[in-house]
Design an enzyme around this catalytic site. Structure first.
Site, PDB file in Angstrom:
ATOM      1  CG  HIS A   1      -8.887 -12.116  19.391  1.00 21.98           C
ATOM      2  ND1 HIS A   1      -8.420 -10.908  19.962  1.00 21.98           N
ATOM      3  CD2 HIS A   1     -10.363 -11.902  19.596  1.00 21.98           C
ATOM      4  CE1 HIS A   1      -9.165  -9.641  20.469  1.00 21.98           C
ATOM      5  NE2 HIS A   1     -10.477 -10.472  20.205  1.00 21.98           N
TER       6      HIS A   1
ATOM      7  CB  CYS B   1       8.946 -23.285  36.990  1.00 19.80           C
ATOM      8  SG  CYS B   1       9.002 -21.712  36.133  1.00 19.80           S
TER       9      CYS B   1
HETATM   10  C1  RB5 Z   1      14.312 -23.476  40.004  1.00 19.70           C
HETATM   11  O1  RB5 Z   1      14.773 -22.999  41.794  1.00 19.70           O
HETATM   12  C2  RB5 Z   1      14.248 -21.573  39.251  1.00 19.70           C
HETATM   13  O2  RB5 Z   1      14.789 -21.641  39.520  1.00 19.70           O
HETATM   14  C3  RB5 Z   1      12.811 -22.306  38.287  1.00 19.70           C
HETATM   15  O3  RB5 Z   1      12.025 -23.281  38.480  1.00 19.70           O
HETATM   16  C4  RB5 Z   1      12.379 -20.697  37.443  1.00 19.70           C
HETATM   17  O4  RB5 Z   1      11.781 -19.940  38.907  1.00 19.70           O
HETATM   18  C5  RB5 Z   1      12.791 -20.620  36.622  1.00 19.70           C
HETATM   19  O5  RB5 Z   1      12.253 -19.730  36.060  1.00 19.70           O
END
Ligand code: RB5
Length: 145
Positions: free
Chosen positions: A133, A65
Site C-alpha cells: 500500500h 460540509c
Molecule cells: C453548502 O450548501 C453545501 O453545498 C456544502 O456544505 C457541501 O455540501 C458541498 O459539497
C-alpha cells in the site's frame, strides 16, 4: 496526535458534536472554523486545514460540509493530502489501513452524530498497513507534484 477540525455551515453542527466527543475522550484538537455556523465557502476552510496538515502543523484533519464531497474535493487539491469521504466504519478503517488518509471528510446532512463519532474513533485509532500500500500511496504523491 495533533488534530485539526474544520467545517462550513453545512457541517457546523456535526463538527460541534464531534468536538464534544473528542473532549469526552480527552483528545486535543484545534478548530479552524467556521466558529459561528454562518454561511461560508467550503474551499476556504478546506484550504486552511489541508495546508496545515500538509506542512506538518497537524497530523490529521477532519472536515465536514453538507455532503462531505465538496470539502474533500478541495482538500485533495493540496499536495500531500489524502482526504477520504467516509460514511461507514469499513471505509473509515480502510482509508487508514490502505490509503494512509490524513483527512477524514463527512457530510453533516448525510449521517447522524452517533455514526460520525464511531467513524472518527476508527479514523484516529487505525494505523497504515504500509507494504504494497505504501508503493501505491507513493504513486499518488508522484501524480500531484
Ligand atoms: C453548502 O450548501 C453545501 O453545498 C456544502 O456544505 C457541501 O455540501 C458541498 O459539497
Amino acid at each position: 496526535m495533533k488534530l485539526v477540525l474544520g467545517a462550513d455551515h453545512g457541517g457546523f453542527d456535526l463538527k460541534e458534536n464531534i468536538k464534544e466527543y473528542l473532549k469526552e475522550q480527552g483528545i486535543e484538537f484545534t478548530d479552524y472554523g467556521t466558529l459561528t455556523g454562518e454561511r461560508c465557502d467550503y474551499p476556504d476552510i478546506a484550504k486552511k486545514v489541508a495546508e496545515a496538515v500538509a506542512d506538518g502543523t497537524f497530523d490529521r484533519g477532519i472536515l465536514v460540509c453538507g455532503t462531505g464531497i465538496g470539502i474533500g474535493i478541495a482538500a485533495n487539491k493540496v499536495h500531500g493530502i489524502r482526504a477520504a469521504l467516509c460514511h461507514d466504519c469499513f471505509s473509515a478503517e480502510y482509508c487508514r489501513r490502505h490509503n494512509d488518509a490524513n483527512i477524514l471528510t463527512m457530510g453533516g446532512r448525510v449521517i447522524g452524530p452517533g455514526l460520525a463519532r464511531e467513524i472518527v474513533r476508527i479514523f484516529l485509532s487505525t494505523g497504515f498497513d504500509g507494504g504494497r500500500h505504501a508503493v501505491r500511496v507513493a504513486k499518488i504523491a508522484e501524480m500531484d507534484k
